[in-house]
Design a protein around this motif. Structure first.
Motif, mmCIF file in Angstrom:
data_model
loop_
_atom_site.group_PDB
_atom_site.id
_atom_site.type_symbol
_atom_site.label_atom_id
_atom_site.label_comp_id
_atom_site.label_asym_id
_atom_site.label_seq_id
_atom_site.Cartn_x
_atom_site.Cartn_y
_atom_site.Cartn_z
ATOM 1 N N MET A 69 -7.584 10.821 -13.712
ATOM 2 C CA MET A 69 -6.689 11.012 -12.584
ATOM 3 C C MET A 69 -5.818 9.780 -12.404
ATOM 4 N N ARG A 70 -4.639 10.030 -11.972
ATOM 5 C CA ARG A 70 -3.732 8.943 -11.668
ATOM 6 C C ARG A 70 -3.990 8.425 -10.258
ATOM 7 N N LEU A 71 -3.524 7.208 -10.018
ATOM 8 C CA LEU A 71 -3.707 6.591 -8.702
ATOM 9 C C LEU A 71 -3.003 7.401 -7.617
ATOM 10 N N SER A 72 -1.841 7.956 -7.926
ATOM 11 C CA SER A 72 -1.118 8.746 -6.924
ATOM 12 C C SER A 72 -1.893 10.005 -6.543
ATOM 13 N N GLU A 73 -2.532 10.642 -7.515
ATOM 14 C CA GLU A 73 -3.320 11.848 -7.208
ATOM 15 C C GLU A 73 -4.533 11.492 -6.358
ATOM 16 N N ILE A 74 -5.176 10.365 -6.649
ATOM 17 C CA ILE A 74 -6.335 9.932 -5.864
ATOM 18 C C ILE A 74 -5.918 9.631 -4.436
ATOM 19 N N CYS A 75 -4.778 8.968 -4.274
ATOM 20 C CA CYS A 75 -4.311 8.616 -2.930
ATOM 21 C C CYS A 75 -3.911 9.839 -2.117
ATOM 22 N N VAL A 76 -3.397 10.863 -2.780
ATOM 23 C CA VAL A 76 -3.030 12.089 -2.069
ATOM 24 C C VAL A 76 -4.293 12.828 -1.631
ATOM 25 N N GLU A 77 -5.289 12.861 -2.502
ATOM 26 C CA GLU A 77 -6.527 13.567 -2.173
ATOM 27 C C GLU A 77 -7.372 12.798 -1.167
ATOM 28 N N ARG A 78 -7.326 11.464 -1.202
ATOM 29 C CA ARG A 78 -8.148 10.632 -0.323
ATOM 30 C C ARG A 78 -7.253 9.628 0.407
ATOM 31 N N PRO A 79 -6.626 10.030 1.516
ATOM 32 C CA PRO A 79 -5.709 9.127 2.224
ATOM 33 C C PRO A 79 -6.418 7.916 2.842
ATOM 34 N N VAL A 80 -7.688 8.053 3.212
ATOM 35 C CA VAL A 80 -8.401 6.917 3.784
ATOM 36 C C VAL A 80 -8.596 5.846 2.720
ATOM 37 N N PHE A 81 -8.889 6.255 1.513
ATOM 38 C CA PHE A 81 -9.018 5.297 0.410
ATOM 39 C C PHE A 81 -7.695 4.576 0.172
ATOM 40 N N ALA A 82 -6.591 5.298 0.219
ATOM 41 C CA ALA A 82 -5.277 4.680 0.026
ATOM 42 C C ALA A 82 -4.989 3.670 1.133
ATOM 43 N N PHE A 83 -5.331 4.026 2.367
ATOM 44 C CA PHE A 83 -5.111 3.120 3.493
ATOM 45 C C PHE A 83 -5.950 1.855 3.340
ATOM 46 N N MET A 84 -7.228 2.022 2.959
ATOM 47 C CA MET A 84 -8.104 0.858 2.794
ATOM 48 C C MET A 84 -7.637 -0.018 1.637
ATOM 49 N N LEU A 85 -7.108 0.575 0.589
ATOM 50 C CA LEU A 85 -6.581 -0.196 -0.537
ATOM 51 C C LEU A 85 -5.379 -1.039 -0.102
ATOM 52 N N VAL A 86 -4.496 -0.445 0.671
ATOM 53 C CA VAL A 86 -3.318 -1.170 1.160
ATOM 54 C C VAL A 86 -3.739 -2.275 2.122
ATOM 55 N N MET A 87 -4.682 -1.980 3.009
ATOM 56 C CA MET A 87 -5.132 -2.997 3.956
ATOM 57 C C MET A 87 -5.826 -4.149 3.234
ATOM 58 N N PHE A 88 -6.562 -3.875 2.168
ATOM 59 C CA PHE A 88 -7.190 -4.930 1.375
ATOM 60 C C PHE A 88 -6.133 -5.853 0.786
ATOM 61 N N LEU A 89 -5.054 -5.263 0.268
ATOM 62 C CA LEU A 89 -3.978 -6.081 -0.303
ATOM 63 C C LEU A 89 -3.273 -6.907 0.766
ATOM 64 N N VAL A 90 -3.107 -6.356 1.951
ATOM 65 C CA VAL A 90 -2.460 -7.098 3.039
ATOM 66 C C VAL A 90 -3.337 -8.269 3.474
ATOM 67 N N VAL A 91 -4.628 -8.024 3.651
ATOM 68 C CA VAL A 91 -5.541 -9.091 4.070
ATOM 69 C C VAL A 91 -5.618 -10.167 2.998
ATOM 70 N N LEU A 92 -5.665 -9.775 1.738
ATOM 71 C CA LEU A 92 -5.686 -10.740 0.643
ATOM 72 C C LEU A 92 -4.413 -11.592 0.645
ATOM 73 N N GLY A 93 -3.257 -10.973 0.886
ATOM 74 C CA GLY A 93 -1.992 -11.711 0.931
ATOM 75 C C GLY A 93 -1.918 -12.673 2.100
ATOM 76 N N VAL A 94 -2.385 -12.244 3.275
ATOM 77 C CA VAL A 94 -2.348 -13.113 4.459
ATOM 78 C C VAL A 94 -3.284 -14.308 4.273
ATOM 79 N N SER A 95 -4.471 -14.047 3.754
ATOM 80 C CA SER A 95 -5.401 -15.159 3.563
ATOM 81 C C SER A 95 -4.891 -16.121 2.488
#
Length: 70
Positions: free
Chosen positions: A1-27
């Protein structure tokens, strides 16, 4: 599966992935030393416009007659 298909099927996972990247960038930004910041000077803009003086308008005779009557 592609990342886009996973994110469409599991929006909470996509949100947590984005938030992880934001927290990593801020720190990472907070740990960045001051000597590594790029030098930047505030931009200044100076504008000078020399316009010719407007020619005096001649008033319409009808307006000047009304003002003389008053």
């Amino acid at each position: 599966m592609r990342l886009s298909e996973i994110c469409v099927e599991r929006p909470v996972f996509a949100f947590m992935l984005v938030m992880f990247l934001v927290v990593l960038g801020v720190s990472s930004f907070n740990q960045l030393g001051v000597d590594l910041f790029p030098r930047s000077d505030p931009a200044t803009v100076n504008v000078r416009v020399d316009l010719p003086a407007p020619r005096p308008r001649r008033s319409h005779p009808r307006w000047s007659c009304r003002s003389r009557r008053l």
